[in-house]
Design a protein around this motif. Sequence first.
Motif, PDB file in Angstrom:
ATOM      1  N   SER A  37     -10.655   6.474  11.488  1.00 19.97           N
ATOM      2  CA  SER A  37      -9.367   5.825  11.217  1.00 19.97           C
ATOM      3  C   SER A  37      -9.531   4.307  11.114  1.00 19.97           C
ATOM      4  N   ASN A  38     -10.625   3.905  10.471  1.00 21.60           N
ATOM      5  CA  ASN A  38     -10.912   2.465  10.379  1.00 21.60           C
ATOM      6  C   ASN A  38     -11.941   2.201   9.303  1.00 21.60           C
ATOM      7  N   ASN A  39     -12.038   0.961   8.877  1.00 21.28           N
ATOM      8  CA  ASN A  39     -13.090   0.540   7.945  1.00 21.28           C
ATOM      9  C   ASN A  39     -14.284   0.025   8.753  1.00 21.28           C
ATOM     10  N   LYS A  72      -2.886   6.993   1.384  1.00 23.04           N
ATOM     11  CA  LYS A  72      -2.738   7.164   2.846  1.00 23.04           C
ATOM     12  C   LYS A  72      -1.849   8.372   3.148  1.00 23.04           C
ATOM     13  N   ALA A 114      -5.367  -1.627  11.684  1.00 26.69           N
ATOM     14  CA  ALA A 114      -4.140  -2.393  11.933  1.00 26.69           C
ATOM     15  C   ALA A 114      -3.826  -2.588  13.409  1.00 26.69           C
ATOM     16  N   GLY A 142      -8.131  -0.744   3.584  1.00 28.75           N
ATOM     17  CA  GLY A 142      -7.520  -1.209   4.833  1.00 28.75           C
ATOM     18  C   GLY A 142      -6.819  -2.549   4.642  1.00 28.75           C
ATOM     19  N   ILE A 143      -5.651  -2.672   5.213  1.00 32.65           N
ATOM     20  CA  ILE A 143      -4.918  -3.941   5.152  1.00 32.65           C
ATOM     21  C   ILE A 143      -5.633  -4.965   6.041  1.00 32.65           C
ATOM     22  N   THR A 144      -6.164  -4.496   7.164  1.00 35.75           N
ATOM     23  CA  THR A 144      -6.920  -5.385   8.052  1.00 35.75           C
ATOM     24  C   THR A 144      -8.223  -5.792   7.367  1.00 35.75           C
ATOM     25  N   ARG A 189       0.832  -1.211   0.000  1.00 38.33           N
ATOM     26  CA  ARG A 189       0.000   0.000   0.000  1.00 38.33           C
ATOM     27  C   ARG A 189       0.866   1.260   0.000  1.00 38.33           C
ATOM     28  N   GLU A 228     -16.349   5.472   5.851  1.00 35.89           N
ATOM     29  CA  GLU A 228     -15.562   4.656   6.796  1.00 35.89           C
ATOM     30  C   GLU A 228     -15.543   5.381   8.130  1.00 35.89           C
TER      31      GLU A 228
HETATM   32  N1  PMP Z   1      -9.564   3.985   7.007  1.00 38.20           N
HETATM   33  C1  PMP Z   1      -8.856   5.025   7.476  1.00 38.20           C
HETATM   34  C2  PMP Z   1      -9.296   6.404   7.141  1.00 38.20           C
HETATM   35  C3  PMP Z   1      -7.716   4.813   8.282  1.00 38.20           C
HETATM   36  O1  PMP Z   1      -7.009   5.856   8.748  1.00 38.20           O
HETATM   37  C4  PMP Z   1      -7.350   3.488   8.608  1.00 38.20           C
HETATM   38  C5  PMP Z   1      -6.160   3.224   9.502  1.00 38.20           C
HETATM   39  N2  PMP Z   1      -4.971   3.583   8.903  1.00 38.20           N
HETATM   40  C6  PMP Z   1      -8.106   2.434   8.083  1.00 38.20           C
HETATM   41  C7  PMP Z   1      -9.209   2.716   7.292  1.00 38.20           C
HETATM   42  C8  PMP Z   1      -7.748   0.998   8.367  1.00 38.20           C
HETATM   43  O2  PMP Z   1      -6.639   0.600   7.616  1.00 38.20           O
HETATM   44  P1  PMP Z   1      -5.638  -0.530   8.145  1.00 38.20           P
HETATM   45  O3  PMP Z   1      -6.479  -1.739   8.380  1.00 38.20           O
HETATM   46  O4  PMP Z   1      -4.693  -0.712   7.043  1.00 38.20           O
HETATM   47  O5  PMP Z   1      -5.037   0.009   9.398  1.00 38.20           O
END
Ligand code: PMP
Length: 281
Positions: free
Chosen positions: A179-181, A144, A241, A203-205, A52, A176
């Motif tokens: 800071s997450n999905n 990102k 993550a 999101g990688i998670t 990513r 979303e």
């Molecule tokens: N969406 C946003 C806006 C985020 O900031 C994050 C965290 N970085 C995620 C989704 C989740 O992504 P990941 O699973 O890669 O942490």
Amino acid sequence: MSRTVYVNGAFVPEEEAKISVFDRGFLFADAVYEVTAVMDGKLLEYDGHMARLERSLGELEMEMPVDRATMLELHRELVKRNNIENGCVYLQVTRGVADRNFVFPKDTPETLVMFTQTKTLTEPKSGLKVISAPDIRWGRRDIKTVQLLPASLSKMAAKKQGKDDTWLVEDGFVTEGSSNNTYIVTEDGRIITRQLSNSILPGITRAAVLKLVAEQGLEIEERAFTIEEAKKAKEAFMTSATCFVWPVVEIDGTELSGGQPGPLAVRLNEIYIEEARKNAI
Ligand code: PMP
């Protein structure tokens, strides 16, 4: 205790780390980042995060500041030097230092900064209470970037109301979390999460959890949903993550799954941790 951080080729105590005031990350938020979780001293989903990162950089006409092998070495060295058992490695690449000008500089070396944070990753998860708010971010949320002020404002709006987070809404549909999905589960057990596009971060998670969900034989629907649909859901959760799978028990004052973490979210979190541990490097 002072951390050791990495700045442009050197490991230094955090008090001694320096970045120029002319750094474009500072002046223009002209920078991208990654956060990779560390569990039992090992990196989780490392390849996904680096893939990513490469994509984010490419979309902004930037390059990987070091080769892949060096990048892994830097991650491991930082984890080692800071004795991180559980936490994360934060990495940021900026377009570098140049006179303030909206036009990209030419032949300017990028800035690479990395540091660690300690965090308990597998604590029992009480359910999160979320509010909704308009998504005021830019149109390339798939990259990102460090433009995190809207995310910070939306998190603060939730905190001011005594809640935990905000689900962002655009044209009537949830994009979303700050800071997450985000995910909802229908009465008949289908998992709904927004499809990938420029509107959300891939999101990688999210990718890892969707793979596990498919392996469990559960049905996934990648599509947008509204707050009204979410309020009627059997359960809801979010992924990131460092939070893994986190149950959501309230949306805009409406209780979900009896105010308790939903069983599917709890199970997915366990399965995710088990899998992530196995694949950690
Ligand atoms: N969406 C946003 C806006 C985020 O900031 C994050 C965290 N970085 C995620 C989704 C989740 O992504 P990941 O699973 O890669 O942490």
